[in-house]
Design a protein around this motif. Structure first.
Motif, PDB file in Angstrom:
ATOM      1  N   THR A 199      35.524 -75.966 131.792  1.00  0.00           N
ATOM      2  CA  THR A 199      34.891 -76.246 130.505  1.00  0.00           C
ATOM      3  C   THR A 199      35.608 -75.488 129.404  1.00  0.00           C
ATOM      4  OG1 THR A 199      33.383 -74.440 130.941  1.00  0.00           O
ATOM      5  CG2 THR A 199      32.551 -76.647 131.370  1.00  0.00           C
ATOM      6  N   GLN A 200      35.767 -76.154 128.277  1.00  0.00           N
ATOM      7  CA  GLN A 200      36.375 -75.490 127.149  1.00  0.00           C
ATOM      8  C   GLN A 200      35.259 -74.915 126.292  1.00  0.00           C
ATOM      9  OE1 GLN A 200      37.964 -77.751 123.880  1.00  0.00           O
ATOM     10  NE2 GLN A 200      39.976 -76.907 124.308  1.00  0.00           N
ATOM     11  N   GLY A 201      35.430 -73.755 125.784  1.00  0.00           N
ATOM     12  CA  GLY A 201      34.407 -73.216 124.903  1.00  0.00           C
ATOM     13  C   GLY A 201      34.653 -71.757 124.632  1.00  0.00           C
ATOM     14  N   LEU A 202      34.427 -71.369 123.400  1.00  0.00           N
ATOM     15  CA  LEU A 202      34.604 -69.976 123.012  1.00  0.00           C
ATOM     16  C   LEU A 202      33.844 -69.747 121.719  1.00  0.00           C
ATOM     17  CD1 LEU A 202      36.279 -67.252 123.354  1.00  0.00           C
ATOM     18  CD2 LEU A 202      37.892 -68.276 121.760  1.00  0.00           C
ATOM     19  N   ASN A 203      33.071 -68.680 121.685  1.00  0.00           N
ATOM     20  CA  ASN A 203      32.387 -68.283 120.462  1.00  0.00           C
ATOM     21  C   ASN A 203      32.943 -66.939 120.008  1.00  0.00           C
ATOM     22  OD1 ASN A 203      30.327 -70.155 119.594  1.00  0.00           O
ATOM     23  ND2 ASN A 203      29.209 -69.685 121.475  1.00  0.00           N
ATOM     24  N   VAL A 204      33.305 -66.869 118.717  1.00  0.00           N
ATOM     25  CA  VAL A 204      33.820 -65.611 118.163  1.00  0.00           C
ATOM     26  C   VAL A 204      32.987 -65.213 116.952  1.00  0.00           C
ATOM     27  CG1 VAL A 204      35.798 -64.440 117.130  1.00  0.00           C
ATOM     28  CG2 VAL A 204      36.181 -66.152 118.914  1.00  0.00           C
ATOM     29  N   LEU A 205      32.551 -63.971 116.955  1.00  0.00           N
ATOM     30  CA  LEU A 205      31.876 -63.363 115.810  1.00  0.00           C
ATOM     31  C   LEU A 205      32.907 -62.512 115.070  1.00  0.00           C
ATOM     32  CD1 LEU A 205      29.415 -62.149 114.184  1.00  0.00           C
ATOM     33  CD2 LEU A 205      29.243 -60.455 116.042  1.00  0.00           C
ATOM     34  N   VAL A 206      33.101 -62.790 113.784  1.00  0.00           N
ATOM     35  CA  VAL A 206      33.964 -61.924 112.962  1.00  0.00           C
ATOM     36  C   VAL A 206      33.017 -61.108 112.092  1.00  0.00           C
ATOM     37  CG1 VAL A 206      35.870 -61.791 111.330  1.00  0.00           C
ATOM     38  CG2 VAL A 206      35.776 -63.669 112.980  1.00  0.00           C
ATOM     39  N   MET A 207      32.965 -59.810 112.322  1.00  0.00           N
ATOM     40  CA  MET A 207      31.944 -58.971 111.690  1.00  0.00           C
ATOM     41  C   MET A 207      32.543 -57.817 110.877  1.00  0.00           C
ATOM     42  SD  MET A 207      30.486 -56.306 114.507  1.00  0.00           S
ATOM     43  CE  MET A 207      30.211 -55.112 113.199  1.00  0.00           C
ATOM     44  N   GLY A 208      31.719 -57.290 109.995  1.00  0.00           N
ATOM     45  CA  GLY A 208      32.120 -56.161 109.176  1.00  0.00           C
ATOM     46  C   GLY A 208      31.363 -56.210 107.852  1.00  0.00           C
ATOM     47  N   VAL A 209      31.523 -55.174 107.069  1.00  0.00           N
ATOM     48  CA  VAL A 209      30.807 -55.109 105.788  1.00  0.00           C
ATOM     49  C   VAL A 209      31.403 -56.104 104.801  1.00  0.00           C
ATOM     50  CG1 VAL A 209      30.200 -52.669 106.125  1.00  0.00           C
ATOM     51  CG2 VAL A 209      32.283 -53.268 104.833  1.00  0.00           C
ATOM     52  N   SER A 210      30.770 -56.194 103.660  1.00  0.00           N
ATOM     53  CA  SER A 210      31.228 -57.077 102.600  1.00  0.00           C
ATOM     54  C   SER A 210      32.670 -56.737 102.196  1.00  0.00           C
ATOM     55  CB  SER A 210      30.294 -56.886 101.410  1.00  0.00           C
ATOM     56  OG  SER A 210      30.529 -57.866 100.463  1.00  0.00           O
ATOM     57  N   GLY A 211      33.505 -57.749 102.064  1.00  0.00           N
ATOM     58  CA  GLY A 211      34.889 -57.555 101.633  1.00  0.00           C
ATOM     59  C   GLY A 211      35.847 -57.183 102.747  1.00  0.00           C
ATOM     60  N   SER A 212      35.357 -57.122 103.990  1.00  0.00           N
ATOM     61  CA  SER A 212      36.229 -56.679 105.090  1.00  0.00           C
ATOM     62  C   SER A 212      37.209 -57.769 105.533  1.00  0.00           C
ATOM     63  CB  SER A 212      35.397 -56.184 106.279  1.00  0.00           C
ATOM     64  OG  SER A 212      34.505 -57.187 106.730  1.00  0.00           O
TER      65      SER A 212
ATOM     66  N   HIS B  31      32.273 -63.090  93.239  1.00  0.00           N
ATOM     67  CA  HIS B  31      31.410 -63.281  94.414  1.00  0.00           C
ATOM     68  C   HIS B  31      29.996 -62.869  94.043  1.00  0.00           C
ATOM     69  CE1 HIS B  31      30.048 -62.907  98.605  1.00  0.00           C
ATOM     70  NE2 HIS B  31      31.131 -63.589  98.942  1.00  0.00           N
ATOM     71  N   PHE B  32      28.996 -63.458  94.735  1.00  0.00           N
ATOM     72  CA  PHE B  32      27.610 -63.092  94.428  1.00  0.00           C
ATOM     73  C   PHE B  32      27.278 -61.645  94.809  1.00  0.00           C
ATOM     74  CE2 PHE B  32      27.216 -64.859  98.761  1.00  0.00           C
ATOM     75  CZ  PHE B  32      26.502 -63.851  99.386  1.00  0.00           C
ATOM     76  N   MET B  33      28.090 -61.080  95.714  1.00  0.00           N
ATOM     77  CA  MET B  33      27.790 -59.733  96.220  1.00  0.00           C
ATOM     78  C   MET B  33      28.336 -58.666  95.266  1.00  0.00           C
ATOM     79  SD  MET B  33      26.393 -58.529  98.996  1.00  0.00           S
ATOM     80  CE  MET B  33      26.347 -57.130 100.098  1.00  0.00           C
ATOM     81  N   PRO B  34      27.468 -57.870  94.622  1.00  0.00           N
ATOM     82  CA  PRO B  34      27.991 -56.845  93.718  1.00  0.00           C
ATOM     83  C   PRO B  34      28.648 -55.695  94.486  1.00  0.00           C
ATOM     84  CG  PRO B  34      25.566 -57.006  93.580  1.00  0.00           C
ATOM     85  CD  PRO B  34      26.009 -57.889  94.704  1.00  0.00           C
ATOM     86  N   THR B  35      29.684 -55.145  93.884  1.00  0.00           N
ATOM     87  CA  THR B  35      30.405 -54.025  94.519  1.00  0.00           C
ATOM     88  C   THR B  35      29.461 -52.845  94.755  1.00  0.00           C
ATOM     89  OG1 THR B  35      32.352 -54.775  93.321  1.00  0.00           O
ATOM     90  CG2 THR B  35      32.492 -52.601  94.303  1.00  0.00           C
ATOM     91  N   ALA B  36      28.427 -52.742  93.907  1.00  0.00           N
ATOM     92  CA  ALA B  36      27.466 -51.633  94.048  1.00  0.00           C
ATOM     93  C   ALA B  36      26.748 -51.652  95.402  1.00  0.00           C
ATOM     94  CB  ALA B  36      26.437 -51.711  92.924  1.00  0.00           C
ATOM     95  N   LEU B  37      26.748 -52.797  96.070  1.00  0.00           N
ATOM     96  CA  LEU B  37      26.067 -52.849  97.383  1.00  0.00           C
ATOM     97  C   LEU B  37      26.960 -52.398  98.544  1.00  0.00           C
ATOM     98  CD1 LEU B  37      23.748 -56.014  97.475  1.00  0.00           C
ATOM     99  CD2 LEU B  37      23.145 -53.619  97.268  1.00  0.00           C
ATOM    100  N   LEU B  38      28.223 -52.122  98.231  1.00  0.00           N
ATOM    101  CA  LEU B  38      29.141 -51.738  99.322  1.00  0.00           C
ATOM    102  C   LEU B  38      28.651 -50.494 100.063  1.00  0.00           C
ATOM    103  CD1 LEU B  38      31.753 -51.997 100.945  1.00  0.00           C
ATOM    104  CD2 LEU B  38      32.947 -50.796  99.102  1.00  0.00           C
ATOM    105  N   GLN B  39      28.177 -49.482  99.324  1.00  0.00           N
ATOM    106  CA  GLN B  39      27.768 -48.241  99.994  1.00  0.00           C
ATOM    107  C   GLN B  39      26.624 -48.495 100.969  1.00  0.00           C
ATOM    108  OE1 GLN B  39      29.601 -45.397  99.848  1.00  0.00           O
ATOM    109  NE2 GLN B  39      28.300 -44.905 101.613  1.00  0.00           N
TER     110      GLN B  39
END
Ligand SMILES: Nc1ncnc2c1ncn2[C@@H]1O[C@H](COP(=O)(O)OP(=O)(O)OP(=O)(O)O)[C@@H](O)[C@H]1O
Ligand SMILES: O=C(O)[C@H](O)[C@@H](O)[C@H](O)[C@H](O)CO
Length: 182
Positions: A4-17, A124-132
């Motif tokens: 069977t072919q199949g693969l799921n990948v999660l690409v994760m990290g904080v905003s802007g990564s 982007h909708f995400m403000p830089t102030a939310l990075l911390q």
């Protein structure tokens, strides 16, 4: 080898990564489908972030269930799917793994100064102030199974380079050989 072919990948990290940039590239290389987790947020989550208010566990819960369902569907259908999703806490990733216990994770972990620079230079909708708050919430997935971390602390590394490194890791770990699950 499984047939069977199949693969799921999660690409994760904080905003802007780089989740969207690299996730899209990775899906193309794997001839799979890319989903941006930001497109699965309920509108009130987007509104909250736009106003500079960090999401809490309750806000993220319905969103994570949706992402997990997307992984589960791909698994059932034997598809290749890459999803960009911050997945900042271990408990969030556990929800996602309930959709696919063999979920592979690419953790993007650039230096905070680089993240700030990137966020300041984009629309982007995400403000830089939310990075911390993103950095404060982040629990590293190091040590969790099927996880590859890319830390570009010493400077910007091209998205292509990171994508290629992840693909090599899939091969080395005998997870996926470009055609099917190993
Ligand atoms: N490896 C890289 N090298 C240089 N620039 C990059 C790299 N990865 C991403 N970028 C740039 O950084 C910015 C943020 O990238 P991207 O939107 O992919 O991040 P993200 O993690 O999806 O962010 P968010 O979760 O906030 O949507 C973009 O302007 C993108 O072009
Ligand atoms: O869990 C969260 O707080 C959110 O998913 C954020 O990470 C944003 O959606 C994303 O980073 C957009 O900038």
């Amino acid at each position: 080898m499984k047939d069977t072919q199949g693969l799921n990948v999660l690409v994760m990290g904080v905003s802007g990564s780089g989740k969207t940039t690299i996730g899209r590239m990775l899906a193309q290389e794997l001839a799979g489908e890319f989903i941006d987790g930001d497109d699965l947020h309920p509108q009130n989550n987007i509104d909250k972030m736009r106003q500079g208010i960090p999401l809490n566990d309750g806000d993220r819960q319905p969103w994570l269930s949706k992402v997990a369902e997307c992984f589960a569907t791909a698994k059932r259908q034997g598809k290749i799917r890459v999803i960009a999703c911050s997945a900042l806490k271990r408990q969030y990733r556990d929800v996602l793994r309930s959709g696919d216990s063999k979920l592979c994770t690419l953790f993007l972990n650039p230096d905070p100064q680089l993240l700030k620079k990137r966020m300041l230079s984009r629309e982007h909708f995400m403000p830089t102030a939310l990075l911390q708050s993103q950095l404060d919430t982040l629990e590293s997935p190091t040590g969790e199974g099927l996880t590859f971390e890319y830390q570009s602390a010493s400077g910007d590394i091209s998205a292509q380079h990171i994508t290629s490194a992840f693909l090599s890791w899939l091969l080395e770990e005998r997870i996926y050989n470009g055609k099917q699950e190993i």
